[in-house]
Design a protein around this motif. Structure first.
Motif, PDB file in Angstrom:
ATOM      1  N   ALA A 197      71.413  23.870  27.604  1.00 45.39           N
ATOM      2  CA  ALA A 197      70.223  23.712  26.758  1.00 45.39           C
ATOM      3  C   ALA A 197      70.019  24.901  25.829  1.00 45.39           C
ATOM      4  CB  ALA A 197      68.984  23.535  27.634  1.00 45.39           C
ATOM      5  N   LEU A 198      69.441  24.612  24.669  1.00 43.44           N
ATOM      6  CA  LEU A 198      69.048  25.678  23.749  1.00 43.44           C
ATOM      7  C   LEU A 198      67.991  26.546  24.432  1.00 43.44           C
ATOM      8  CD1 LEU A 198      68.674  23.607  20.453  1.00 43.44           C
ATOM      9  CD2 LEU A 198      70.483  25.259  20.992  1.00 43.44           C
ATOM     10  N   PRO A 199      68.039  27.850  24.243  1.00 45.67           N
ATOM     11  CA  PRO A 199      67.028  28.728  24.856  1.00 45.67           C
ATOM     12  C   PRO A 199      65.609  28.312  24.463  1.00 45.67           C
ATOM     13  CG  PRO A 199      68.814  30.015  23.894  1.00 45.67           C
ATOM     14  CD  PRO A 199      69.026  28.589  23.468  1.00 45.67           C
ATOM     15  N   GLY A 200      64.729  28.272  25.452  1.00 49.84           N
ATOM     16  CA  GLY A 200      63.331  27.928  25.205  1.00 49.84           C
ATOM     17  C   GLY A 200      63.071  26.461  24.938  1.00 49.84           C
ATOM     18  N   SER A 201      64.067  25.605  25.189  1.00 55.50           N
ATOM     19  CA  SER A 201      63.898  24.177  24.890  1.00 55.50           C
ATOM     20  C   SER A 201      63.396  23.412  26.109  1.00 55.50           C
ATOM     21  CB  SER A 201      65.216  23.582  24.377  1.00 55.50           C
ATOM     22  OG  SER A 201      66.196  23.610  25.389  1.00 55.50           O
ATOM     23  N   THR A 202      63.310  22.115  25.942  1.00 54.60           N
ATOM     24  CA  THR A 202      62.747  21.215  26.947  1.00 54.60           C
ATOM     25  C   THR A 202      63.838  20.334  27.546  1.00 54.60           C
ATOM     26  OG1 THR A 202      60.695  21.151  25.697  1.00 54.60           O
ATOM     27  CG2 THR A 202      61.018  19.404  27.278  1.00 54.60           C
ATOM     28  N   MET A 203      63.671  19.995  28.810  1.00 57.43           N
ATOM     29  CA  MET A 203      64.539  19.017  29.465  1.00 57.43           C
ATOM     30  C   MET A 203      63.685  17.794  29.786  1.00 57.43           C
ATOM     31  SD  MET A 203      66.797  19.330  32.995  1.00 57.43           S
ATOM     32  CE  MET A 203      65.411  19.892  33.970  1.00 57.43           C
ATOM     33  N   ARG A 204      64.214  16.635  29.465  1.00 56.74           N
ATOM     34  CA  ARG A 204      63.525  15.381  29.789  1.00 56.74           C
ATOM     35  C   ARG A 204      64.247  14.729  30.952  1.00 56.74           C
ATOM     36  NH1 ARG A 204      63.826  10.409  25.744  1.00 56.74           N
ATOM     37  NH2 ARG A 204      65.839  10.281  26.742  1.00 56.74           N
ATOM     38  N   CYS A 205      63.492  14.311  31.953  1.00 53.28           N
ATOM     39  CA  CYS A 205      64.047  13.627  33.125  1.00 53.28           C
ATOM     40  C   CYS A 205      63.343  12.286  33.264  1.00 53.28           C
ATOM     41  CB  CYS A 205      63.832  14.450  34.388  1.00 53.28           C
ATOM     42  SG  CYS A 205      64.634  16.051  34.369  1.00 53.28           S
ATOM     43  N   ARG A 206      64.135  11.252  33.340  1.00 56.46           N
ATOM     44  CA  ARG A 206      63.579   9.910  33.486  1.00 56.46           C
ATOM     45  C   ARG A 206      64.141   9.271  34.747  1.00 56.46           C
ATOM     46  NH1 ARG A 206      62.797   5.571  28.691  1.00 56.46           N
ATOM     47  NH2 ARG A 206      61.562   4.113  29.895  1.00 56.46           N
ATOM     48  N   PHE A 207      63.262   8.715  35.557  1.00 54.33           N
ATOM     49  CA  PHE A 207      63.617   8.078  36.811  1.00 54.33           C
ATOM     50  C   PHE A 207      63.170   6.621  36.742  1.00 54.33           C
ATOM     51  CE2 PHE A 207      62.391  12.448  37.437  1.00 54.33           C
ATOM     52  CZ  PHE A 207      63.369  12.980  38.243  1.00 54.33           C
ATOM     53  N   ALA A 208      64.012   5.722  37.221  1.00 54.71           N
ATOM     54  CA  ALA A 208      63.640   4.310  37.254  1.00 54.71           C
ATOM     55  C   ALA A 208      64.165   3.700  38.550  1.00 54.71           C
ATOM     56  CB  ALA A 208      64.219   3.562  36.057  1.00 54.71           C
ATOM     57  N   VAL A 209      63.296   2.953  39.214  1.00 53.48           N
ATOM     58  CA  VAL A 209      63.688   2.230  40.422  1.00 53.48           C
ATOM     59  C   VAL A 209      63.585   0.753  40.101  1.00 53.48           C
ATOM     60  CG1 VAL A 209      63.162   1.766  42.843  1.00 53.48           C
ATOM     61  CG2 VAL A 209      62.798   4.068  41.908  1.00 53.48           C
ATOM     62  N   GLN A 210      64.696   0.067  40.302  1.00 52.40           N
ATOM     63  CA  GLN A 210      64.686  -1.374  40.058  1.00 52.40           C
ATOM     64  C   GLN A 210      65.552  -2.032  41.110  1.00 52.40           C
ATOM     65  OE1 GLN A 210      65.748  -2.452  36.088  1.00 52.40           O
ATOM     66  NE2 GLN A 210      64.716  -4.400  36.284  1.00 52.40           N
ATOM     67  N   ASP A 211      64.984  -3.006  41.759  1.00 55.60           N
ATOM     68  CA  ASP A 211      65.659  -3.702  42.849  1.00 55.60           C
ATOM     69  C   ASP A 211      66.121  -2.663  43.879  1.00 55.60           C
ATOM     70  OD1 ASP A 211      65.220  -6.178  41.591  1.00 55.60           O
ATOM     71  OD2 ASP A 211      67.020  -5.902  40.364  1.00 55.60           O
ATOM     72  N   ASP A 212      67.411  -2.581  44.130  1.00 51.75           N
ATOM     73  CA  ASP A 212      67.947  -1.664  45.131  1.00 51.75           C
ATOM     74  C   ASP A 212      68.647  -0.460  44.503  1.00 51.75           C
ATOM     75  OD1 ASP A 212      67.079  -3.210  47.270  1.00 51.75           O
ATOM     76  OD2 ASP A 212      68.859  -4.471  47.185  1.00 51.75           O
ATOM     77  N   GLU A 213      68.217  -0.060  43.306  1.00 55.59           N
ATOM     78  CA  GLU A 213      68.890   1.026  42.598  1.00 55.59           C
ATOM     79  C   GLU A 213      67.886   2.026  42.036  1.00 55.59           C
ATOM     80  OE1 GLU A 213      72.668   0.863  39.899  1.00 55.59           O
ATOM     81  OE2 GLU A 213      70.926   0.352  38.671  1.00 55.59           O
ATOM     82  N   LEU A 214      68.235   3.305  42.151  1.00 54.66           N
ATOM     83  CA  LEU A 214      67.468   4.365  41.523  1.00 54.66           C
ATOM     84  C   LEU A 214      68.344   4.972  40.437  1.00 54.66           C
ATOM     85  CD1 LEU A 214      65.204   6.924  43.270  1.00 54.66           C
ATOM     86  CD2 LEU A 214      66.595   7.601  41.341  1.00 54.66           C
ATOM     87  N   ARG A 215      67.804   5.026  39.220  1.00 55.10           N
ATOM     88  CA  ARG A 215      68.537   5.568  38.075  1.00 55.10           C
ATOM     89  C   ARG A 215      67.854   6.838  37.591  1.00 55.10           C
ATOM     90  NH1 ARG A 215      72.363   2.455  36.525  1.00 55.10           N
ATOM     91  NH2 ARG A 215      72.672   3.401  34.510  1.00 55.10           N
ATOM     92  N   PHE A 216      68.660   7.798  37.165  1.00 59.50           N
ATOM     93  CA  PHE A 216      68.170   9.055  36.617  1.00 59.50           C
ATOM     94  C   PHE A 216      68.868   9.318  35.297  1.00 59.50           C
ATOM     95  CE2 PHE A 216      69.172  13.516  35.868  1.00 59.50           C
ATOM     96  CZ  PHE A 216      67.904  14.069  35.806  1.00 59.50           C
ATOM     97  N   GLN A 217      68.094   9.788  34.321  1.00 61.22           N
ATOM     98  CA  GLN A 217      68.671  10.248  33.062  1.00 61.22           C
ATOM     99  C   GLN A 217      68.044  11.587  32.719  1.00 61.22           C
ATOM    100  OE1 GLN A 217      67.688   8.080  29.503  1.00 61.22           O
ATOM    101  NE2 GLN A 217      69.387   8.967  28.369  1.00 61.22           N
ATOM    102  N   GLY A 218      68.878  12.589  32.522  1.00 58.72           N
ATOM    103  CA  GLY A 218      68.424  13.901  32.094  1.00 58.72           C
ATOM    104  C   GLY A 218      68.935  14.169  30.690  1.00 58.72           C
ATOM    105  N   THR A 219      68.104  14.820  29.867  1.00 62.95           N
ATOM    106  CA  THR A 219      68.448  15.056  28.468  1.00 62.95           C
ATOM    107  C   THR A 219      67.990  16.445  28.037  1.00 62.95           C
ATOM    108  OG1 THR A 219      68.130  12.701  28.002  1.00 62.95           O
ATOM    109  CG2 THR A 219      68.136  14.179  26.112  1.00 62.95           C
ATOM    110  N   VAL A 220      68.859  17.131  27.295  1.00 62.92           N
ATOM    111  CA  VAL A 220      68.494  18.407  26.664  1.00 62.92           C
ATOM    112  C   VAL A 220      69.091  18.455  25.268  1.00 62.92           C
ATOM    113  CG1 VAL A 220      68.339  19.746  28.820  1.00 62.92           C
ATOM    114  CG2 VAL A 220      70.516  19.659  27.569  1.00 62.92           C
ATOM    115  N   LEU A 221      68.557  19.353  24.452  1.00 61.83           N
ATOM    116  CA  LEU A 221      69.176  19.687  23.176  1.00 61.83           C
ATOM    117  C   LEU A 221      70.093  20.874  23.396  1.00 61.83           C
ATOM    118  CD1 LEU A 221      66.407  19.408  20.433  1.00 61.83           C
ATOM    119  CD2 LEU A 221      68.358  17.913  20.832  1.00 61.83           C
ATOM    120  N   SER A 222      71.248  20.849  22.756  1.00 59.88           N
ATOM    121  CA  SER A 222      72.255  21.884  22.950  1.00 59.88           C
ATOM    122  C   SER A 222      72.898  22.222  21.615  1.00 59.88           C
ATOM    123  CB  SER A 222      73.321  21.368  23.923  1.00 59.88           C
ATOM    124  OG  SER A 222      74.357  22.286  24.088  1.00 59.88           O
ATOM    125  N   ASP A 223      73.507  23.404  21.550  1.00 58.68           N
ATOM    126  CA  ASP A 223      74.286  23.712  20.358  1.00 58.68           C
ATOM    127  C   ASP A 223      75.747  23.306  20.547  1.00 58.68           C
ATOM    128  OD1 ASP A 223      75.065  25.652  22.129  1.00 58.68           O
ATOM    129  OD2 ASP A 223      74.365  27.347  20.931  1.00 58.68           O
TER     130      ASP A 223
END
Length: 144
Positions: free
Chosen positions: A65-91
């Motif tokens: 990640a770029l210094p001082g930036s934000t990380m977004r984490c998204r979690f979703a549970v559907q049926d019998d599955e848990l999904r995760f998505q993590g996102t950052v800005l980078s150079d």
């Protein structure tokens, strides 16, 4: 990422967190995924796997990640599955290496894992997505 319009979330099964891209925030992310997995009836081993996998994914993202930036984490549970998505800005315009020890950890602990990078005008958006399915055990004679 600061100009993103938040997507609509299904209140019952999706959570999105925005945190400073800092290793100090890893306990929060681990706690959220463990709580969601517990509520979705994942077994204790699967919950431990998810905690470790999300920790590894976020650690990988934070180091890019770029210094001082934000990380977004998204979690979703559907049926019998848990999904995760993590996102950052980078150079960096390269995705995390699939030959690293960390990637081996991710692919061992989850049912699927993927990473990709796309340019968005502010830098490069790095995403790691993973999923784990809950083990469903059919008990003979149950429900009869």
């Amino acid at each position: 990422m600061t100009d993103w319009e938040p997507p609509s979330l299904r209140a019952q099964n999706e959570i999105e967190l925005w945190l400073g891209a800092d290793l100090a925030h890893l306990p929060i992310v681990r706690s959220v995924v463990a709580t969601l997995a517990t509520r979705a009836d994942f077994d204790l081993d699967s919950i431990a796997d998810l905690r470790l996998a999300v920790d590894e994914a976020c650690s990988t993202l934070i180091t890019r990640a770029l210094p001082g930036s934000t990380m977004r984490c998204r979690f979703a549970v559907q049926d019998d599955e848990l999904r995760f998505q993590g996102t950052v800005l980078s150079d960096s315009d390269s995705a995390p290496s699939t030959k690293s020890f960390g990637w081996r950890v991710l692919s061992t602990l989850t049912d699927s894992v993927d990473a990709h990078v796309k340019s968005n005008g502010q830098g490069h958006q790095v995403d790691i997505e993973l999923a784990k399915r809950r083990v469903v055990v059919d008990v003979p004679g149950a429900g009869a």
